[in-house]
Design an enzyme around this catalytic site. Structure first.
Site, short mmCIF file in Angstrom:
data_model
loop_
_atom_site.label_atom_id
_atom_site.label_comp_id
_atom_site.label_asym_id
_atom_site.label_seq_id
_atom_site.Cartn_x
_atom_site.Cartn_y
_atom_site.Cartn_z
N HIS A 309 -4.58 -37.50 -1.10
CA HIS A 309 -4.98 -37.00 -2.46
C HIS A 309 -5.75 -38.20 -3.14
O HIS A 309 -5.54 -39.26 -2.64
CB HIS A 309 -3.52 -36.82 -3.35
CG HIS A 309 -3.62 -36.21 -4.38
ND1 HIS A 309 -3.91 -36.66 -5.81
CD2 HIS A 309 -3.54 -34.60 -4.84
CE1 HIS A 309 -4.15 -36.00 -6.47
NE2 HIS A 309 -3.98 -34.85 -6.00
N ASP A 367 0.12 -29.04 -1.36
CA ASP A 367 -0.35 -27.93 -0.87
C ASP A 367 -0.01 -27.65 0.75
O ASP A 367 -0.09 -26.69 1.49
CB ASP A 367 -1.86 -27.93 -0.81
CG ASP A 367 -2.41 -27.57 -2.03
OD1 ASP A 367 -2.17 -26.78 -2.80
OD2 ASP A 367 -3.55 -28.51 -2.39
N1 ACO Z 1 -6.91 -36.00 7.37
C1 ACO Z 1 -7.38 -36.98 7.90
N2 ACO Z 1 -8.07 -37.99 7.31
C2 ACO Z 1 -8.10 -38.20 5.89
C3 ACO Z 1 -7.56 -37.06 5.39
C4 ACO Z 1 -7.13 -35.95 5.88
N3 ACO Z 1 -6.41 -34.86 5.11
N4 ACO Z 1 -7.84 -37.46 4.00
C5 ACO Z 1 -8.45 -38.54 3.76
N5 ACO Z 1 -8.62 -38.98 5.17
C6 ACO Z 1 -9.27 -40.38 5.69
C7 ACO Z 1 -10.79 -40.26 5.33
O1 ACO Z 1 -11.32 -39.76 6.74
C8 ACO Z 1 -10.96 -41.65 5.18
O2 ACO Z 1 -10.98 -42.36 6.22
P1 ACO Z 1 -11.92 -43.64 6.61
O3 ACO Z 1 -11.48 -44.77 5.71
O4 ACO Z 1 -11.41 -44.11 7.93
O5 ACO Z 1 -13.40 -43.14 6.45
C9 ACO Z 1 -9.70 -42.10 4.19
O6 ACO Z 1 -8.66 -41.28 4.71
C10 ACO Z 1 -10.22 -41.87 2.90
O7 ACO Z 1 -10.62 -40.77 2.62
P2 ACO Z 1 -11.40 -40.30 1.36
O8 ACO Z 1 -12.05 -38.76 1.74
O9 ACO Z 1 -12.38 -41.13 0.85
O10 ACO Z 1 -10.24 -39.97 0.26
P3 ACO Z 1 -10.33 -39.28 -1.24
O11 ACO Z 1 -9.41 -39.86 -1.92
O12 ACO Z 1 -11.65 -39.00 -1.63
O13 ACO Z 1 -10.00 -37.63 -0.63
C11 ACO Z 1 -8.77 -35.65 -0.31
C12 ACO Z 1 -8.66 -36.98 -1.18
C13 ACO Z 1 -10.16 -35.00 -0.79
C14 ACO Z 1 -7.51 -34.85 -1.05
C15 ACO Z 1 -8.71 -35.74 1.06
O14 ACO Z 1 -7.57 -36.37 1.41
C16 ACO Z 1 -8.58 -34.38 1.59
O15 ACO Z 1 -9.66 -34.00 2.19
N6 ACO Z 1 -7.38 -34.00 1.83
C17 ACO Z 1 -7.43 -32.53 2.60
C18 ACO Z 1 -7.38 -31.39 1.75
C19 ACO Z 1 -6.42 -31.30 1.16
O16 ACO Z 1 -5.28 -31.31 1.13
N7 ACO Z 1 -6.67 -31.28 -0.48
C20 ACO Z 1 -5.58 -30.78 -1.45
C21 ACO Z 1 -5.74 -31.72 -2.57
S1 ACO Z 1 -4.36 -31.68 -3.62
C22 ACO Z 1 -4.73 -30.46 -4.77
O17 ACO Z 1 -5.93 -30.31 -4.97
C23 ACO Z 1 -3.79 -29.67 -5.45
#
Ligand code: ACO
Length: 433
Positions: A309, A367
């Site tokens: 998140h 979610d």
């Molecule tokens: N699975 C695997 N790796 C992940 C995930 C995930 N779900 N989420 C983040 N990471 C990793 C990224 O690859 C990154 O790794 P790195 O540092 O080696 O490059 C690191 O964690 C940071 O990720 P970011 O994308 O920079 O984090 P951000 O805060 O921008 O993203 C997000 C948040 C978009 C929710 C992300 O965690 C994601 O895509 N999750 C899956 C989708 C999801 O469940 N969304 C629902 C959000 S809740 C809502 O809207 C009600």
């Protein structure tokens, strides 16, 4: 600026010029640096795409501490509010305090009496194709409410603002159920005012005129709790959209329609559908290690949906309540042996003990379990985001109302870093090479 304190200053140095910027403290949470006079003093804008470091407004409604995994509505922890009912949370978000028993009864009555929509709305629905996505129907029909209720579109009148707010909290579930019924070719079911909010919604979605429909109280309670968990979430994308639309003075129905449009996107309201799809693709517990390996392989671009998140760098407090709700719903519907639940539980266990997820502070979000829960209640995936919109309507309208009451609110008008062509001269088409 009503924020408390203004004793601290930040000093920004640009070449040999120093600019003093006031720092404000909120009641809890990080301080903010006021850069509103920066352009006047330096001729420069700040640059923060995605607003990762920008507070766009003052608010007294919802507080999130993402590191501690805390979510408060008007100061009350979400875990405690989940013991009450959704309309109590609605009252709290709208008015700022929990209702007394008399206020609660009066509020419930007022919402209940506004659940019907104008009969002409049914004809408006006939204009949609049979296979229209219910979210497309929601964007259009909520916006269309402004065409039916002219008497509550004067945003300068507090009484009209409150009537519009009540109308939306009451009528959005009716429109959502109509959107569902339309998409499956069943007749609309009128609201029944003797039922509570969630029971009425379940009945409008799942009853048919030819049979008696009995609401399952476990499912009604679960849905009510799901509504509480999604009621507000600070300045997220759809709420910021509602505030942005409202900042021009647009009517509240149009503003909420804009919020619904933003919520529709898979990075916002659509993630629970993606999480459910992922669980189905994994299929069985023995395939989890292979899936986790693929997630950790950056070239695969596969993410563990329902994990991570932007704000929560700890367990999303809503996810814990959703997990509990999920178990209750699956037990009540006889799905406790659903293979998807087994996959979800095991996947969560493995991810929470894996260094990849621990070091990146990736925890289950709301979610992760909501898709399985909604599916077990009987909703198709196309309705998941619609349910989110039903719940979030009160948050949007509370945030919109707070903004309108702000004495110095301004139209939302960000600036940009321009990277296009410099000024150049027009050449008539016959002279272009
Ligand atoms: N699975 C695997 N790796 C992940 C995930 C995930 N779900 N989420 C983040 N990471 C990793 C990224 O690859 C990154 O790794 P790195 O540092 O080696 O490059 C690191 O964690 C940071 O990720 P970011 O994308 O920079 O984090 P951000 O805060 O921008 O993203 C997000 C948040 C978009 C929710 C992300 O965690 C994601 O895509 N999750 C899956 C989708 C999801 O469940 N969304 C629902 C959000 S809740 C809502 O809207 C009600």
């Amino acid at each position: 600026m009503a924020a408390t304190g203004n004793t601290k200053q930040a000093t920004l140095k640009i070449d040999d010029k120093s600019v003093e910027l006031p720092i404000y403290s909120g009641s809890v949470g990080p301080d903010v640096i006021d850069i509103s006079k920066l352009y006047g003093q330096t001729g420069m804008f700040t640059y923060d795409p995605g607003f990762t470091s920008t507070a766009s407004c003052e608010s007294k409604i919802t507080y999130i501490d993402g590191d501690a995994g805390v979510l408060l509505y008007r100061g009350y922890p979400i875990e405690q509010l989940a013991q009450g009912d959704f309309l109590e949370t609605c009252y709290l978000l709208l008015y700022g305090e929990l209702p007394t028993a008399t206020q609660k009864k009066d509020f419930d009555d007022r919402i209940t009496k506004h659940t019907m929509v104008h009969e002409q709305m049914a004809r408006f629905f006939q204009g949609f194709r049979r296979d229209a996505h219910p979210m497309a129907v929601m964007v259009a029909s909520v916006g269309a409410l402004a065409a039916f209720y002219h008497d509550s579109t004067d945003i300068s009148d507090p009484k009209q603002r409150m009537i519009a707010s009540m109308r939306m909290i009451a009528k959005v579930p009716t429109l959502a159920a109509m959107a569902y019924k339309y998409s499956i070719g069943q007749p609309f079911v009128y609201p029944k005012n003797s039922l509570d909010y969630a029971s009425n919604f379940l009945r409008m979605c799942f009853a048919v005129p030819c049979e008696e429909y009995e609401v399952n109280p476990v499912l009604a309670k679960a849905l009510d709790r799901i509504f509480i968990l999604h009621a507000d979430h600070e300045q997220n994308a759809s709420t910021s959209t509602v505030r942005g639309a409202g900042s021009s003075g647009a009517n509240p129905f149009a503003c909420i329609a804009a919020g619904i449009a933003c919520l529709w996107g898979p990075a916002h309201g659509g993630a629970n559908e993606a999480a459910l799809q992922m669980l189905a693709e994994i299929g069985t517990v023995d395939r989890i290690p292979e899936f986790i390996k693929a997630v950790k392989d950056k070239s695969s671009k596969i993410r563990l949906m329902g994990f991570g998140h932007r704000v929560y760098k700890n367990y999303d407090p809503r996810a814990k309540l959703m997990q509990q709700t999920c178990h209750e719903v699956l037990a009540a519907t006889g799905h406790q042996n659903d293979p998807l639940l087994k996959v979800a539980v095991e996947l969560e266990k493995i991810a929470l003990s894996d260094e990849y997820f621990i070091s990146r502070k990736l925890y289950p979000n709301v979610d992760f379990y909501s898709g399985i829960t909604l599916k077990a209640i009987g909703f198709p995936t196309s309705m998941f985001t619609v349910l989110f919109a039903v719940a979030r309507t009160v948050g949007w309208i509370s945030q919109w109302s707070e903004m309108i009451q702000e004495p110095n609110y301004k139209i939302s008008r960000p600036r940009q870093l321009y990277l296009g062509s410099e000024k150049r001269d027009y050449i008539p088409v016959d002279k272009r090479g």
